[in-house]
Design an enzyme around this catalytic site. Structure first.
Site, PDB file in Angstrom:
ATOM      1  N   TYR A  12      25.106  74.406  49.857  1.00 22.39           N
ATOM      2  CA  TYR A  12      24.729  73.546  48.728  1.00 22.39           C
ATOM      3  C   TYR A  12      23.782  72.467  49.212  1.00 22.39           C
ATOM      4  CZ  TYR A  12      25.168  69.690  45.406  1.00 22.39           C
ATOM      5  OH  TYR A  12      24.895  68.640  44.546  1.00 22.39           O
TER       6      TYR A  12
HETATM    7  N1  LIG Z   1      28.441  65.425  38.928  1.00 25.38           N
HETATM    8  C1  LIG Z   1      28.168  64.662  39.988  1.00 25.38           C
HETATM    9  O1  LIG Z   1      28.909  63.718  40.323  1.00 25.38           O
HETATM   10  C2  LIG Z   1      26.936  64.946  40.801  1.00 25.38           C
HETATM   11  C3  LIG Z   1      25.932  65.767  40.306  1.00 25.38           C
HETATM   12  N2  LIG Z   1      24.808  65.975  41.061  1.00 25.38           N
HETATM   13  C4  LIG Z   1      23.733  66.823  40.501  1.00 25.38           C
HETATM   14  O2  LIG Z   1      23.451  66.374  39.179  1.00 25.38           O
HETATM   15  C5  LIG Z   1      23.165  67.506  38.317  1.00 25.38           C
HETATM   16  C6  LIG Z   1      24.121  67.503  37.139  1.00 25.38           C
HETATM   17  O3  LIG Z   1      25.451  67.529  37.651  1.00 25.38           O
HETATM   18  P1  LIG Z   1      26.634  68.139  36.740  1.00 25.38           P
HETATM   19  O4  LIG Z   1      26.405  67.783  35.325  1.00 25.38           O
HETATM   20  O5  LIG Z   1      27.919  67.826  37.398  1.00 25.38           O
HETATM   21  O6  LIG Z   1      26.323  69.700  36.894  1.00 25.38           O
HETATM   22  P2  LIG Z   1      27.235  70.956  36.481  1.00 25.38           P
HETATM   23  O7  LIG Z   1      28.073  71.378  37.650  1.00 25.38           O
HETATM   24  O8  LIG Z   1      27.893  70.663  35.185  1.00 25.38           O
HETATM   25  O9  LIG Z   1      26.091  72.077  36.323  1.00 25.38           O
HETATM   26  C7  LIG Z   1      25.107  71.913  35.329  1.00 25.38           C
HETATM   27  C8  LIG Z   1      24.833  73.251  34.717  1.00 25.38           C
HETATM   28  O10 LIG Z   1      24.148  74.103  35.641  1.00 25.38           O
HETATM   29  C9  LIG Z   1      24.252  75.410  35.086  1.00 25.38           C
HETATM   30  N3  LIG Z   1      24.103  76.465  36.080  1.00 25.38           N
HETATM   31  C10 LIG Z   1      24.806  76.636  37.208  1.00 25.38           C
HETATM   32  N4  LIG Z   1      24.406  77.770  37.836  1.00 25.38           N
HETATM   33  C11 LIG Z   1      23.428  78.321  37.059  1.00 25.38           C
HETATM   34  C12 LIG Z   1      22.644  79.492  37.146  1.00 25.38           C
HETATM   35  N5  LIG Z   1      22.777  80.332  38.157  1.00 25.38           N
HETATM   36  N6  LIG Z   1      21.761  79.735  36.156  1.00 25.38           N
HETATM   37  C13 LIG Z   1      21.622  78.883  35.116  1.00 25.38           C
HETATM   38  N7  LIG Z   1      22.329  77.758  34.972  1.00 25.38           N
HETATM   39  C14 LIG Z   1      23.233  77.486  35.936  1.00 25.38           C
HETATM   40  C15 LIG Z   1      25.628  75.488  34.427  1.00 25.38           C
HETATM   41  O11 LIG Z   1      25.431  76.151  33.184  1.00 25.38           O
HETATM   42  P3  LIG Z   1      26.595  76.805  32.316  1.00 25.38           P
HETATM   43  O12 LIG Z   1      27.711  75.780  32.267  1.00 25.38           O
HETATM   44  O13 LIG Z   1      25.924  77.011  30.978  1.00 25.38           O
HETATM   45  O14 LIG Z   1      27.015  78.087  33.004  1.00 25.38           O
HETATM   46  C16 LIG Z   1      26.065  74.038  34.298  1.00 25.38           C
HETATM   47  O15 LIG Z   1      26.458  73.660  33.016  1.00 25.38           O
HETATM   48  C17 LIG Z   1      23.287  68.746  39.220  1.00 25.38           C
HETATM   49  O16 LIG Z   1      22.018  69.126  39.708  1.00 25.38           O
HETATM   50  C18 LIG Z   1      24.166  68.267  40.355  1.00 25.38           C
HETATM   51  O17 LIG Z   1      23.966  69.019  41.547  1.00 25.38           O
HETATM   52  C19 LIG Z   1      24.631  65.436  42.318  1.00 25.38           C
HETATM   53  C20 LIG Z   1      25.610  64.637  42.841  1.00 25.38           C
HETATM   54  C21 LIG Z   1      26.824  64.304  42.115  1.00 25.38           C
HETATM   55  N1  LIG Z   2      26.282  71.135  40.194  1.00 26.39           N
HETATM   56  C1  LIG Z   2      27.099  70.159  40.634  1.00 26.39           C
HETATM   57  N2  LIG Z   2      26.781  69.471  41.741  1.00 26.39           N
HETATM   58  C2  LIG Z   2      27.650  68.516  42.191  1.00 26.39           C
HETATM   59  C3  LIG Z   2      28.830  68.224  41.517  1.00 26.39           C
HETATM   60  C4  LIG Z   2      29.125  68.951  40.320  1.00 26.39           C
HETATM   61  O1  LIG Z   2      30.154  68.735  39.666  1.00 26.39           O
HETATM   62  N3  LIG Z   2      28.237  69.905  39.937  1.00 26.39           N
HETATM   63  N4  LIG Z   2      29.694  67.271  41.949  1.00 26.39           N
HETATM   64  C5  LIG Z   2      29.466  66.647  43.094  1.00 26.39           C
HETATM   65  C6  LIG Z   2      30.552  65.697  43.543  1.00 26.39           C
HETATM   66  O2  LIG Z   2      30.670  64.650  42.635  1.00 26.39           O
HETATM   67  C7  LIG Z   2      30.343  65.094  44.888  1.00 26.39           C
HETATM   68  O3  LIG Z   2      29.241  64.202  44.783  1.00 26.39           O
HETATM   69  C8  LIG Z   2      31.601  64.332  45.283  1.00 26.39           C
HETATM   70  O4  LIG Z   2      31.433  63.802  46.562  1.00 26.39           O
HETATM   71  C9  LIG Z   2      28.257  66.882  43.920  1.00 26.39           C
HETATM   72  N5  LIG Z   2      27.369  67.836  43.317  1.00 26.39           N
END
Ligand SMILES: NC(=O)C1=CN([C@@H]2O[C@H](COP(=O)(O)OP(=O)(O)OC[C@H]3O[C@@H](n4cnc5c(N)ncnc54)[C@H](OP(=O)(O)O)[C@@H]3O)[C@@H](O)[C@H]2O)C=CC1
Ligand SMILES: Nc1nc2c(c(=O)[nH]1)N=C([C@H](O)[C@@H](O)CO)CN2
Length: 236
Positions: free
Chosen positions: A148
Site C-alpha cells: 500500500y
Molecule cells: N480514511 C483515512 O483515514 C485515510 C485515507 N487516506 C486516503 O484518502 C482517500 C479516501 O479514503 P477513504 O474514504 O477511507 O477510502 P475508502 O477505503 O473508503 O476507499 C474509497 C473508495 O475506493 C474505491 N475502490 C477501491 N478499490 C477500487 C478499485 N479497484 N476500483 C475502483 N474503485 C476502487 C472503493 O469503491 P467501492 O466502495 O465502490 O467498492 C471505495 O469506496 C484514499 O485514497 C485513502 O487511501 C489516507 C490516509 C488516511
Molecule cells: N483506501 C483507504 N486508505 C486508507 C484508509 C482507509 O480506510 N482506506 N485508512 C487508513 C488509516 O486511517 C491509517 O491512516 C491509520 O493509521 C490509511 N489509508
C-alpha cells in the site's frame, strides 16, 4: 474555447471521504461526475443531487480504459480530476503479489492512464487541476502495509512528473492524509493507538480533506505540491 461549468471528476466517491467531498462540491455549485465500484447508498444520494455516476473497476487496465471511454461519452471537458479511489490492503501470507498488483492498479495505473487520456478534457477548462490523494505514511514507510505504502509513494511521484508535464495549463498536486476517518470495525484499542500517533490526537473527519482540496483548486500558484494533513504526526 474555454468550457464554462466543466464538471469535477472524483473517483471512489460511493462512501466516506470521496462521498463527502462530492457532496461538498455539489453544495458549492460544481457539476460533479464520480466513479463507483460497489452499489452503495451514497451513489443514489449523489445521483439525486444531479451528479453523474460511472461504474469503474480500476483493478485492471481493461477496466480503467473502459471507464475512460465511458467518461468521454458524458463530457468533453473537465474542471478537475480528484484521484481518491483506493484499496487499503495489508500483506496476507500467500496473497502478497495480488495485493501489490491490485494496489498498483488502483493507486498508480488508474491515475496514470486517466491523466494521460483525459488531459485534453482538462485543457478545455481554465483553471484546471489534478489532485492525487496519497498518504502521510509514505514519509516513513509501513511495516503492516508495505505494498500500500509503496504504491502511494508511486502516486506522489506521478504528482511531480505530471505537474512538470502539464504546466502551465493544468496544476497537479497531492494531499497526504494520516488517519482522518476510522473504519467501522476499528476497535477502541486500535483507535487509541492511532490517535496517540499525532500531536493533535483527534479523528478530524473528511472535511479536512475537502478544505485541502479547495485550497488546491482555488490557488493559482501551487503545483507539484503534496499537502500534509496529519495532525502533526511528524513532530510527535
Ligand atoms: N480514511 C483515512 O483515514 C485515510 C485515507 N487516506 C486516503 O484518502 C482517500 C479516501 O479514503 P477513504 O474514504 O477511507 O477510502 P475508502 O477505503 O473508503 O476507499 C474509497 C473508495 O475506493 C474505491 N475502490 C477501491 N478499490 C477500487 C478499485 N479497484 N476500483 C475502483 N474503485 C476502487 C472503493 O469503491 P467501492 O466502495 O465502490 O467498492 C471505495 O469506496 C484514499 O485514497 C485513502 O487511501 C489516507 C490516509 C488516511
Ligand atoms: N483506501 C483507504 N486508505 C486508507 C484508509 C482507509 O480506510 N482506506 N485508512 C487508513 C488509516 O486511517 C491509517 O491512516 C491509520 O493509521 C490509511 N489509508
Amino acid at each position: 474555447m474555454t468550457a464554462t461549468n466543466a464538471p469535477i471528476l472524483i473517483t471512489g466517491a460511493s462512501q466516506r471521504v470521496g462521498l463527502h467531498c462530492a457532496e461538498r462540491l455539489l453544495d458549492d455549485g460544481y457539476p460533479v461526475m464520480f466513479s463507483y465500484r460497489s452499489e452503495r447508498e451514497g451513489i443514489q444520494t449523489l445521483r439525486e443531487r444531479g451528479a453523474i455516476g460511472l461504474f469503474a473497476d480500476f483493478s485492471s487496465e481493461a477496466g480503467i480504459l473502459a471507464f475512460i471511454a465511458q467518461l468521454k461519452t458524458h463530457t468533453d471537458s473537465l474542471r478537475a480530476i480528484v484521484h481518491n479511489a483506493s484499496a487499503w490492503i495489508a500483506e496476507t501470507p500467500g496473497d502478497e503479489s495480488r495485493a501489490l498488483q491490485d494496489m498498483f492498479s488502483v493507486h498508480m495505473l488508474a491515475p496514470y492512464l486517466i491523466n494521460l487520456h483525459c488531459s485534453a478534457l482538462l485543457q478545455r477548462s481554465t483553471p484546471a487541476d489534478i489532485v492525487h490523494i496519497s498518504d502521510d505514511v509514505v514519509r516513513k514507510g509501513s511495516r503492516q502495509h508495505i505494498a500500500y505504502c509503496a504504491t502511494k509513494a508511486g502516486l506522489d511521484s506521478l504528482t511531480l512528473s505530471f505537474a512538470a508535464q502539464f504546466a502551465p495549463l493544468i496544476k497537479v498536486n497531492g494531499i497526504a492524509p494520516a488517519m482522518v476517518m476510522f473504519n467501522e470495525d476499528d476497535d477502541a484499542a486500535y483507535r487509541a493507538k492511532v490517535l496517540a500517533k499525532s500531536a493533535l490526537g483527534i479523528e478530524p473527519g473528511p472535511q479536512v480533506i475537502y478544505q485541502s482540496l479547495r485550497y488546491l483548486l482555488d490557488n493559482p500558484y501551487v503545483t507539484g505540491t503534496t499537502l500534509t494533513v496529519n495532525g502533526g504526526r511528524h513532530i510527535k
